[in-house]
Enzyme design. Structure first.
Site, mmCIF file in Angstrom:
data_model
loop_
_atom_site.group_PDB
_atom_site.id
_atom_site.type_symbol
_atom_site.label_atom_id
_atom_site.label_comp_id
_atom_site.label_asym_id
_atom_site.label_seq_id
_atom_site.Cartn_x
_atom_site.Cartn_y
_atom_site.Cartn_z
ATOM 1 N N VAL A 2 42.677 21.051 40.759
ATOM 2 C CA VAL A 2 43.371 21.806 41.804
ATOM 3 C C VAL A 2 43.218 21.128 43.171
ATOM 4 O O VAL A 2 44.175 21.051 43.954
ATOM 5 C CB VAL A 2 42.875 23.276 41.860
ATOM 6 C CG1 VAL A 2 43.645 24.060 42.921
ATOM 7 C CG2 VAL A 2 43.026 23.946 40.503
ATOM 8 N N LYS A 24 39.046 32.454 40.982
ATOM 9 C CA LYS A 24 39.112 33.863 40.534
ATOM 10 C C LYS A 24 37.749 34.449 40.245
ATOM 11 O O LYS A 24 37.523 35.635 40.428
ATOM 12 C CB LYS A 24 40.032 34.012 39.322
ATOM 13 C CG LYS A 24 39.789 33.053 38.174
ATOM 14 C CD LYS A 24 40.690 31.867 38.278
ATOM 15 C CE LYS A 24 40.167 30.719 37.444
ATOM 16 N NZ LYS A 24 41.143 30.018 36.699
ATOM 17 N N GLU A 28 45.849 33.461 46.875
ATOM 18 C CA GLU A 28 47.076 33.555 46.062
ATOM 19 C C GLU A 28 46.943 32.794 44.737
ATOM 20 O O GLU A 28 47.451 33.222 43.692
ATOM 21 C CB GLU A 28 48.257 32.980 46.874
ATOM 22 C CG GLU A 28 49.605 33.129 46.212
ATOM 23 C CD GLU A 28 49.997 34.572 45.967
ATOM 24 O OE1 GLU A 28 50.156 35.325 46.931
ATOM 25 O OE2 GLU A 28 50.133 34.959 44.792
ATOM 26 N N VAL A 34 45.273 34.108 40.858
ATOM 27 C CA VAL A 34 45.944 34.808 39.751
ATOM 28 C C VAL A 34 47.344 34.222 39.569
ATOM 29 O O VAL A 34 48.107 34.109 40.533
ATOM 30 C CB VAL A 34 46.080 36.328 40.031
ATOM 31 C CG1 VAL A 34 46.755 37.036 38.859
ATOM 32 C CG2 VAL A 34 44.733 36.960 40.323
ATOM 33 N N GLY A 53 48.452 31.198 38.793
ATOM 34 C CA GLY A 53 48.787 29.808 39.149
ATOM 35 C C GLY A 53 49.863 29.768 40.221
ATOM 36 O O GLY A 53 49.667 30.245 41.339
ATOM 37 N N ILE A 101 52.628 31.391 40.406
ATOM 38 C CA ILE A 101 53.431 32.616 40.589
ATOM 39 C C ILE A 101 52.965 33.352 41.840
ATOM 40 O O ILE A 101 51.778 33.651 41.974
ATOM 41 C CB ILE A 101 53.256 33.583 39.394
ATOM 42 C CG1 ILE A 101 53.541 32.893 38.073
ATOM 43 C CG2 ILE A 101 54.118 34.823 39.571
ATOM 44 C CD1 ILE A 101 53.210 33.752 36.852
ATOM 45 N N GLY A 122 44.981 19.941 31.790
ATOM 46 C CA GLY A 122 44.345 20.495 32.994
ATOM 47 C C GLY A 122 44.516 21.998 33.129
ATOM 48 O O GLY A 122 44.382 22.546 34.223
ATOM 49 N N LYS A 143 41.123 38.066 36.433
ATOM 50 C CA LYS A 143 42.410 38.152 37.127
ATOM 51 C C LYS A 143 42.927 39.588 37.160
ATOM 52 O O LYS A 143 43.442 40.035 38.187
ATOM 53 C CB LYS A 143 43.417 37.216 36.456
ATOM 54 C CG LYS A 143 43.085 35.744 36.705
ATOM 55 C CD LYS A 143 43.880 34.831 35.798
ATOM 56 C CE LYS A 143 43.603 33.367 36.087
ATOM 57 N NZ LYS A 143 44.147 32.478 35.050
ATOM 58 N N GLY A 159 47.620 24.711 35.799
ATOM 59 C CA GLY A 159 48.074 23.325 35.970
ATOM 60 C C GLY A 159 47.965 22.907 37.416
ATOM 61 O O GLY A 159 47.968 23.735 38.336
HETATM 62 N N1 HSE Z 1 42.167 28.323 32.930
HETATM 63 C C1 HSE Z 1 43.129 29.063 33.665
HETATM 64 C C2 HSE Z 1 44.318 29.357 32.751
HETATM 65 C C3 HSE Z 1 43.559 28.287 34.869
HETATM 66 O O1 HSE Z 1 44.410 28.720 31.701
HETATM 67 O O2 HSE Z 1 45.124 30.209 33.067
HETATM 68 C C4 HSE Z 1 44.402 29.046 35.842
HETATM 69 O O3 HSE Z 1 43.706 30.120 36.398
#
Ligand code: HSE
Length: 403
Positions: free
Chosen positions: A12, A100, A124, A127, A129, A131, A182, A200, A297
């Site tokens: 990230v 998170k 933001e 939760v 990614g 969105i 990733g 989340k 991602g």
């Molecule tokens: N490991 C988490 C997922 C990453 O796969 O959703 C994003 O929060």
């Protein structure tokens, strides 16, 4: 000129720096000021890294630099992050995080510190990614009383389930690909055991209902027990299996849970595949609103982080942080009091099943052994369901959720 520090240069962190410099000019227009990343805190040596001149291993250099007005925490976990974030806020710097675990464990406290120091704490990216969900829930939907939030909140498990269901791929192979892409956490047990989804849904519930919901109080199940047999039986009833986090208002209390669930194909959540997440929010004025996009991602998550950086940079000297109360957890309904329909796969004959559960809907699949039986119960309380199952050789069970 507003100066930024990025703590962590993993998936990230590197994505954040990439998106920031790719779109810098446009971002500065949106922020109404020049922006730059002055530091990147990273313990590893990265001699070939393009931005190595910004690298530091010393957090205090960032903390004590009055030029830094926004600190971006993308390290993850609590060990270093909590102290870094707390001291940054106390030093009058706004913080943006994708973490998170941190928000679910310490959100109420950090939001309070941010308010007290007239800075912002934004998350933001924690939760969904890429969105947008935190700000829409806090601002665009604030006219509503939120009655329900339910979502596919983990990209890794949704990717694994999709590979298992559509390609018959084994669990381990699918997880390996998710890690390479990733998506997965450093310790992927947080993904597959449901903890990431739990964190989340706790963040969304805290925001929607105004009281901090702690993950430790939430019943959480992952996807490790799901078999291809269960997938086939669910297909026969036009359904799919998804890992769902839900929070539902019941009077003054709320029901919150993370579990793999049977979802009928006509649900908006059923067609959400691969790394995509979807979050359904049911407001009293809007009815259902569904948010959909890539839930994990590098670049999708970086998108949410960089957007928060812009808002934080624009909002210097004004606290626009959200708020929720830190209080006891007695407003959370114990999960054993909840009722659901259940899908069950058991080693049993139909008569034995009916003598225990009464009338049920039996399911079938090609190649099922003679002594295997699968069925869907009528709505039944969790505690009663567990008791009834103790009289049966249950091979697998899932809640049937209707959204
Ligand atoms: N490991 C988490 C997922 C990453 O796969 O959703 C994003 O929060």
């Amino acid at each position: 000129m507003k100066k930024i520090a990025v703590l962590g240069f993993g998936v990230v962190g590197s994505g954040t720096v990439e998106v920031f410099y790719k779109n810098k000019e446009a971002l500065e227009k949106k922020a109404g000021d020049e922006l730059d990343i002055k530091y990147i805190l990273e313990v590893r040596d990265c001699p070939d890294e393009r931005y190595r001149d910004k690298f530091t291993k010393n957090f205090d250099e960032i903390l004590n630099d009055p030029e830094i007005c926004v600190v971006v925490e993308v390290i993850g976990g609590l060990k270093y992050s909590y102290g870094y974030v707390k001291s940054s806020l106390e030093a009058g710097k706004s913080v943006v995080t994708s973490n998170k675990e941190l928000v679910a464990a310490k959100g109420a406290e950090l939001l309070k510190i941010a308010r007290e120091h007239n800075v912002n704490f934004f998350f933001e990216a924690s939760v969904g990614g890429g969105i947008p969900i935190i700000r829409p829930l806090n601002q665009c939907l604030s006219a509503n009383e939120i009655n329900e939030i339910a979502g596919i909140l983990n990209g890794t498990t949704n990717f694994i389930l999709t590979k298992m269901i559509k390609e018959g791929m084994g669990f381990d192979e699918a997880l390996k690909i998710a890690q390479e892409l990733g998506y997965a956490e450093r310790d992927p047990s947080a993904d597959v055991e449901g903890l990431d989804t739990c964190r989340k849904i706790c963040i969304l519930a805290s925001l929607a209902f105004g009281k901090h919901v702690y993950p430790d109080n939430i019943h959480t199940e992952g996807i490790t027990k799901i078999t291809l047999e269960d997938v086939k039986y669910c297909e026969s009833m036009n359904s799919v299996i998804k890992l769902i986090g839900f929070a539902s208002k019941r009077g003054d209390d709320i029901a919150v849970m993370t579990c793999p669930a049977v979802i009928y194909e006509d649900s908006q959540l059923a067609g959400v595949n691969d790394v995509f997440n979807a979050i359904l929010v049911r407001g009293d004025a809007t009815g259902d609103v569904v948010f959909y996009g890539k839930g994990a991602g590098k670049l999708p998550t970086a998108s949410a982080v960089v957007s928060d950086i812009i808002v934080a940079a624009k909002s210097e000297n004004s606290s626009k942080s959200m708020h929720w109360e830190d209080c006891g957890q007695d407003f959370i309904i114990p999960y054993k009091k909840l009722s659901n329909k259940f899908y069950v796969r058991a080693k049993a004959d139909r008569k034995a099943v009916e003598s225990i559960f009464g009338e049920v809907r039996f399911l079938s699949r090609d190649g099922a052994p003679d002594d295997e039986c699968a069925f869907v119960t009528h709505p039944i309380n969790e505690a009663e369901f567990e008791e009834k199952c103790s009289d049966l050789n249950v091979l697998g069970s899932l809640r049937v959720l209707e959204y």
